[in-house]
Design a protein around this motif. Sequence first.
Motif, short mmCIF file in Angstrom:
data_model
loop_
_atom_site.label_atom_id
_atom_site.label_comp_id
_atom_site.label_asym_id
_atom_site.label_seq_id
_atom_site.Cartn_x
_atom_site.Cartn_y
_atom_site.Cartn_z
N ILE A 197 -15.13 -8.01 -13.62
CA ILE A 197 -14.52 -7.70 -12.31
C ILE A 197 -13.26 -8.54 -12.10
O ILE A 197 -12.20 -8.03 -11.74
CB ILE A 197 -15.55 -7.97 -11.18
N ARG A 198 -13.37 -9.81 -12.37
CA ARG A 198 -12.22 -10.71 -12.18
C ARG A 198 -11.05 -10.26 -13.06
O ARG A 198 -9.88 -10.25 -12.65
CB ARG A 198 -12.61 -12.15 -12.50
N SER A 199 -11.35 -9.88 -14.28
CA SER A 199 -10.30 -9.46 -15.21
C SER A 199 -9.60 -8.20 -14.71
O SER A 199 -8.37 -8.10 -14.76
CB SER A 199 -10.91 -9.19 -16.59
N VAL A 200 -10.39 -7.25 -14.24
CA VAL A 200 -9.80 -6.02 -13.70
C VAL A 200 -8.90 -6.38 -12.51
O VAL A 200 -7.78 -5.87 -12.39
CB VAL A 200 -10.91 -5.04 -13.28
N MET A 201 -9.37 -7.27 -11.67
CA MET A 201 -8.57 -7.69 -10.51
C MET A 201 -7.27 -8.37 -10.96
O MET A 201 -6.22 -8.17 -10.35
CB MET A 201 -9.38 -8.65 -9.65
N ASN A 202 -7.37 -9.17 -11.99
CA ASN A 202 -6.17 -9.85 -12.47
C ASN A 202 -5.12 -8.85 -12.97
O ASN A 202 -3.93 -9.01 -12.73
CB ASN A 202 -6.52 -10.83 -13.60
N VAL A 203 -5.59 -7.83 -13.68
CA VAL A 203 -4.66 -6.79 -14.15
C VAL A 203 -4.05 -6.07 -12.94
O VAL A 203 -2.84 -5.81 -12.88
CB VAL A 203 -5.36 -5.78 -15.08
N GLN A 204 -4.89 -5.80 -11.97
CA GLN A 204 -4.45 -5.10 -10.77
C GLN A 204 -3.41 -5.92 -9.99
O GLN A 204 -2.37 -5.39 -9.56
CB GLN A 204 -5.69 -4.88 -9.91
N GLU A 205 -3.67 -7.19 -9.86
CA GLU A 205 -2.72 -8.05 -9.13
C GLU A 205 -1.39 -8.17 -9.87
O GLU A 205 -0.32 -8.15 -9.28
CB GLU A 205 -3.33 -9.43 -8.86
N ALA A 206 -1.47 -8.28 -11.19
CA ALA A 206 -0.23 -8.36 -11.97
C ALA A 206 0.55 -7.06 -11.82
O ALA A 206 1.79 -7.06 -11.72
CB ALA A 206 -0.56 -8.61 -13.44
N THR A 207 -0.16 -5.95 -11.80
CA THR A 207 0.49 -4.65 -11.63
C THR A 207 1.15 -4.56 -10.25
O THR A 207 2.29 -4.09 -10.12
CB THR A 207 -0.53 -3.51 -11.79
N ALA A 208 0.43 -5.01 -9.25
CA ALA A 208 0.99 -4.97 -7.89
C ALA A 208 2.28 -5.77 -7.82
O ALA A 208 3.29 -5.32 -7.28
CB ALA A 208 -0.04 -5.53 -6.90
N LYS A 209 2.27 -6.96 -8.38
CA LYS A 209 3.48 -7.79 -8.37
C LYS A 209 4.62 -7.10 -9.11
O LYS A 209 5.77 -7.11 -8.67
CB LYS A 209 3.19 -9.15 -9.00
N ALA A 210 4.28 -6.50 -10.25
CA ALA A 210 5.31 -5.82 -11.04
C ALA A 210 5.90 -4.65 -10.27
O ALA A 210 7.10 -4.38 -10.32
CB ALA A 210 4.74 -5.37 -12.38
N LEU A 211 5.04 -3.95 -9.53
CA LEU A 211 5.52 -2.81 -8.74
C LEU A 211 6.39 -3.28 -7.58
O LEU A 211 7.24 -2.53 -7.08
CB LEU A 211 4.33 -2.00 -8.20
N LEU A 212 6.17 -4.50 -7.15
CA LEU A 212 6.92 -5.02 -6.00
C LEU A 212 8.33 -5.49 -6.35
O LEU A 212 9.12 -5.82 -5.46
CB LEU A 212 6.16 -6.18 -5.36
#
Lengths: 389, 389, 389, 389
Positions: free
Chosen positions: B300-315
């Motif tokens: 779960i944490r790993s999936v969240m980490n990928v998601q957060e990195a993606t969010a930052k990249a999209l921003l």
Amino acid sequence: MTSRSDISAVRAALATQAVETPSWAYGNSGTRFKVFARPGVPRTPEEKLDDAARVHAHTGVAPTVALHIPWDKVDDYGALAAYARERGVRLGTVNANVFQDDDYKLGSVCHPDAAVRRKALGHLMECVDIMDATGSRDLKLWFSDGTNYPGQDDIRARQDRLSEALAAVYERLGDDQRMLLEYKLFEPAFYATDVPDWGTAYAHCLRLGEKAQVVVDTGHHAPGTNIEFIVAILLREGKLGGFDFNSRFYADDDLMAGAADPFQLFRIMYEVIRGGGFTPDIAFMLDQCHNIEEKVPAVIRSVMNVQEATAKALLVDAEALAAAQRDGDVLAANAALMDAYNTDVRPLVAEVRAELGADADPVAAYHASGYGKRIVGERVGGEQAGWGA
Amino acid sequence: MTSRSDISAVRAALATQAVETPSWAYGNSGTRFKVFARPGVPRTPEEKLDDAARVHAHTGVAPTVALHIPWDKVDDYGALAAYARERGVRLGTVNANVFQDDDYKLGSVCHPDAAVRRKALGHLMECVDIMDATGSRDLKLWFSDGTNYPGQDDIRARQDRLSEALAAVYERLGDDQRMLLEYKLFEPAFYATDVPDWGTAYAHCLRLGEKAQVVVDTGHHAPGTNIEFIVAILLREGKLGGFDFNSRFYADDDLMAGAADPFQLFRIMYEVIRGGGFTPDIAFMLDQCHNIEEKVPAVIRSVMNVQEATAKALLVDAEALAAAQRDGDVLAANAALMDAYNTDVRPLVAEVRAELGADADPVAAYHASGYGKRIVGERVGGEQAGWGA
Amino acid sequence: MTSRSDISAVRAALATQAVETPSWAYGNSGTRFKVFARPGVPRTPEEKLDDAARVHAHTGVAPTVALHIPWDKVDDYGALAAYARERGVRLGTVNANVFQDDDYKLGSVCHPDAAVRRKALGHLMECVDIMDATGSRDLKLWFSDGTNYPGQDDIRARQDRLSEALAAVYERLGDDQRMLLEYKLFEPAFYATDVPDWGTAYAHCLRLGEKAQVVVDTGHHAPGTNIEFIVAILLREGKLGGFDFNSRFYADDDLMAGAADPFQLFRIMYEVIRGGGFTPDIAFMLDQCHNIEEKVPAVIRSVMNVQEATAKALLVDAEALAAAQRDGDVLAANAALMDAYNTDVRPLVAEVRAELGADADPVAAYHASGYGKRIVGERVGGEQAGWGA
Amino acid sequence: MTSRSDISAVRAALATQAVETPSWAYGNSGTRFKVFARPGVPRTPEEKLDDAARVHAHTGVAPTVALHIPWDKVDDYGALAAYARERGVRLGTVNANVFQDDDYKLGSVCHPDAAVRRKALGHLMECVDIMDATGSRDLKLWFSDGTNYPGQDDIRARQDRLSEALAAVYERLGDDQRMLLEYKLFEPAFYATDVPDWGTAYAHCLRLGEKAQVVVDTGHHAPGTNIEFIVAILLREGKLGGFDFNSRFYADDDLMAGAADPFQLFRIMYEVIRGGGFTPDIAFMLDQCHNIEEKVPAVIRSVMNVQEATAKALLVDAEALAAAQRDGDVLAANAALMDAYNTDVRPLVAEVRAELGADADPVAAYHASGYGKRIVGERVGGEQAGWGA
């Protein structure tokens, strides 16, 4: 190169060499992906000693065998020592193991839980008891302790716990016993290892006293580390206790000593000799994994590689080298060193072996002996020795 | 940073994200020194799917599960797929395994012995059969093939053998199936690995055709390698097939994605997005080992980490970045990127998860659910899944 | 994360922070391939102080400036100190330079020729004289000494020479003066560096006494080295004297601090704080080269990066972390650390700066000030400062 | 080892060897910290040719000299070629330089500004003009292009610009001319280099066509990279154009070839020979910096090191090796390779040199010639050649 008259001194020095082979090199080993079992692998400590005795018989310079507890646990260590003696070898360094019980998932002597620390310390004490029984001089301590994630545990508190355990073991050592503290950059811990470098091992050993010495495993450094520099420094500080020889291209590959970078092994042996470390006070041990190659001849080859590197290092023309260094003649100084390295010392070490009553070509002699085939035939059934047993 | 009006586009993009979790992450794993078993670990492919379904339920962005053959071998893959669907997930990439049979000691499809190569190829073909049954799109090929010692085998002949096997498998692929070829610097081979870098994988895939694509495992590079550069290049060449996410401090540590260097993960996701790779054509998979931490929440944490990195990249404010780059304003361009990275995107991704019907705080929700305790109680007896089973 | 009531403590701590900027960061620098000159670069020590004063004015936490001798040699150091004070900054650490004279081709204090060693020692003594004049507390010693080829010089003899020089300088230090010994893996020496790692620096400092301390340059380690571990160890041993902050992807890249791996900088600052090192006894210095970017704003950005990393480290919920560590809860402990790291501390440090009378957005304020344009216009003619002058 | 009858074939092969020495190796060089000037260093391209001619006279296997433009710019290249011929050598590869003008701060052919790109392309075209005049076959392209900070420029756009420039130069090449594209991990760029690895160079060369080939600089790889594997792959793909030999312990140290890891150089030469690359189609060049050692004898030593490594590689008993590889006999296969490596080939290459009319001991002959002293006496005044001139 060294003059003819000096060659006999080189030969004499080589005849005194002693490389300790590790009992576990004769058993199965592998990577996290697979341990490939090999027919003929020993099933008991005694069978490991049989194999080690072959290595010594063929090379003449591998008179002792390192034990690993609990892998080599027996009821009667006196009997084991006698068994070894009968085969022409002796029991050597005792290696502790505080990394294979389920309790040690988060560490052993550095574990956050005092009960686990007590258990680990108990094992270390037991190892000293075994040394008393075997007459071993050295206790080799390698701790897999560390953390995988930032924040997982407190780096400094773990040092305090380590310090406490080492002090207790040190206190327990007999007058003729030593503690050799090993360091390792990483694996199995992936974020922070509790003894990751020579500096950390040195700081602990310094505090403990003269009987605590640093051991250099040639596979345990960061890429680009100059290992012979560390050897020179530790000798200068009087804190080099010994070596775990093996070789590596990437990480702790545990390949045969001298296989990956023979020039590095030569440079290390040069610093050993130059720093006065070619004495029985320094333990020259192998620590290798023969994952895919035949084990006994792989150990023989490794011993030979150490021997050849030593021969080359002994051949360095110290006077020519010193003169060039004094003159700041970079090329001449480098050439003096390379002259020895580029020499084919195989005839020389073959002579030394002959003098020692061993074989000129140990690998060929081993194969000719039929031993390898015999153990395949004889060692059927039972459980093969390996890292887990 | 990105303007308010764009935030909704970011949110929409995040809602389409899909991270594939690997069945083996739920099983036991470890290092060559020790595999620490954990209570509650799955004993069957179905139990792994149960765990994976929890990850998806809490995060909303982990809809598929990668299989590893033979670890996830079952009699009826249709039934397995149905089992997955009932739990809200789907079967994903099929991973072949040609490294754990005794025959593979010296390699699989690159082995000097043709019989071993045939056996390995047979397994790869079987994996495509399984893909037919599961409806999986991608076959992921990682070869542990290589050599430990210089001279051990012929580097070039091994490439020829590899080439032959890949061509046979490629030929067998259906119209909607792909082959993802993975590279890895080292381990378990320690001298030369047969597919050690992206260049080798790329050269083979180029020759094979469009259905052959390179997969980037973030832990499989030499120290200092710029992974996002490789991502950019492969996207430019139309040859990026997917990722195996994990993180590392030293070698192939297989830690949780984003745990060791979150900034790197962000830079990778930035290049993915910039290069048009944030599409279903690129497989975003995890490939991790949770050696010492609880497995389901680690995924779960790993999936969240990928998601957060993606969010930052999209921003990242693409316009501001492009303008500064055009002007050669080094500091402003770097600042445009860092502005997005320094943003705390946790509230944003929590909103996205809420919209997806998942949990704002997936880890807390997992612990509150009691699932972790339940599986410890229920999964008693049997043989726990692990790398060896 | 840290509770609201603790935030004010964090804010108070941040207000006490002091990052020393290096005079040479304001001058030209480059690689062996090219030094790109930049208009407006200082031509005198005074102009460097002008630039450093701007950094302090905008950030509020860069009150001192490190000097490099002979690059910052002046006739009257009292006047230079007064000049600095008038501009709101103070003179800081004195950095010796024994690597740019032709005599130093084969080393300085480790040179085989005693005459060169004497010359080098003379320079070090002169630096202490300058410290007397400037009131500087710290003498920073970095030796480029080493060898390029195996055999070139005697590793151990060079240690003896180093030891002798250090002892002489130590003897000369006043009661309130210290010696900070820096280590570096390689460059410009390519085979063996005489102080290559913290262990070597530590061993020398230990022997010298309390006034000798180790300085950690974050760019001077082998790949994979855990720098925060070294920080923790040195603090535990009472031997951490300070930092040279910068960042790197490959070798000693000397990029802006926090630019390459902001998570690492955070982990370092966490260990500093945890180990009681966030005090004036530890010198927090930058040591960077702004080869292609505008220099003053690059220093501003670097100071801000250190500040933000410190803020995050201060925000770690120590209680939650300790509890998770005690419980052996790997994921919770890691999460406690990451929670602080993932926080966007920019608003918080902006507040701190406002309190200090500096700017909420220092980079914007710098550009708005017109200073950058002004110096381009004014600093015409003369010789620009650089590594060579 | 190779049988006696084969030795004459080895000797014959060695007599055909050609190692190209670089004109810049005779000039001053250094690190970013300092360039140490050496008396006697050439001041003109002609003087560099004089030095190169000495290397060839003593070794017999260094018949060509690589030029670097603009460092070796002259008005009349025909005259320069004639000058070389008179001294017994020929002009070789032309090396372009698009990294030392102020315009190239942010890149050359990858620069964001089209005007800078045009300028850089103009220089590359000029280099082909020079090749027309000198009769050189190869244009060697090394681009220092890259970025220091994440976000600084667009990685992919830079590839597009690179691609465009390469295509234009390729178009300009004559029928007998080639383009050799070099890659380098890092330095002077510290975040992303535009041609960082063989894969990138290969992808570009593949697209360009047969006249574009990859050149392998042995110092330009990440730690742990297996260079001989790359050699084998590029030969298999028909894309290996040549080598820049030098050696390294850490980064691009540019030490004498074979000085840091002679075993690696042997393995590289083994793969060259095994892959059919020991032909004039592959350019064997040195690219070194003799920062602290005397330059002409350092080049001589480097040529000898390449020669000795080649001799050892030629001595490998191919049949014994192939048989052991076929049998999967790891130890025997490794031993077959090591047998050749462990041979002292110095007598053999001395014979080859004698046959070629060169010197048995080239370094001794050079010193005996008095050339080194003569150039110190004669080359007084003027501006010494170096990287900047």
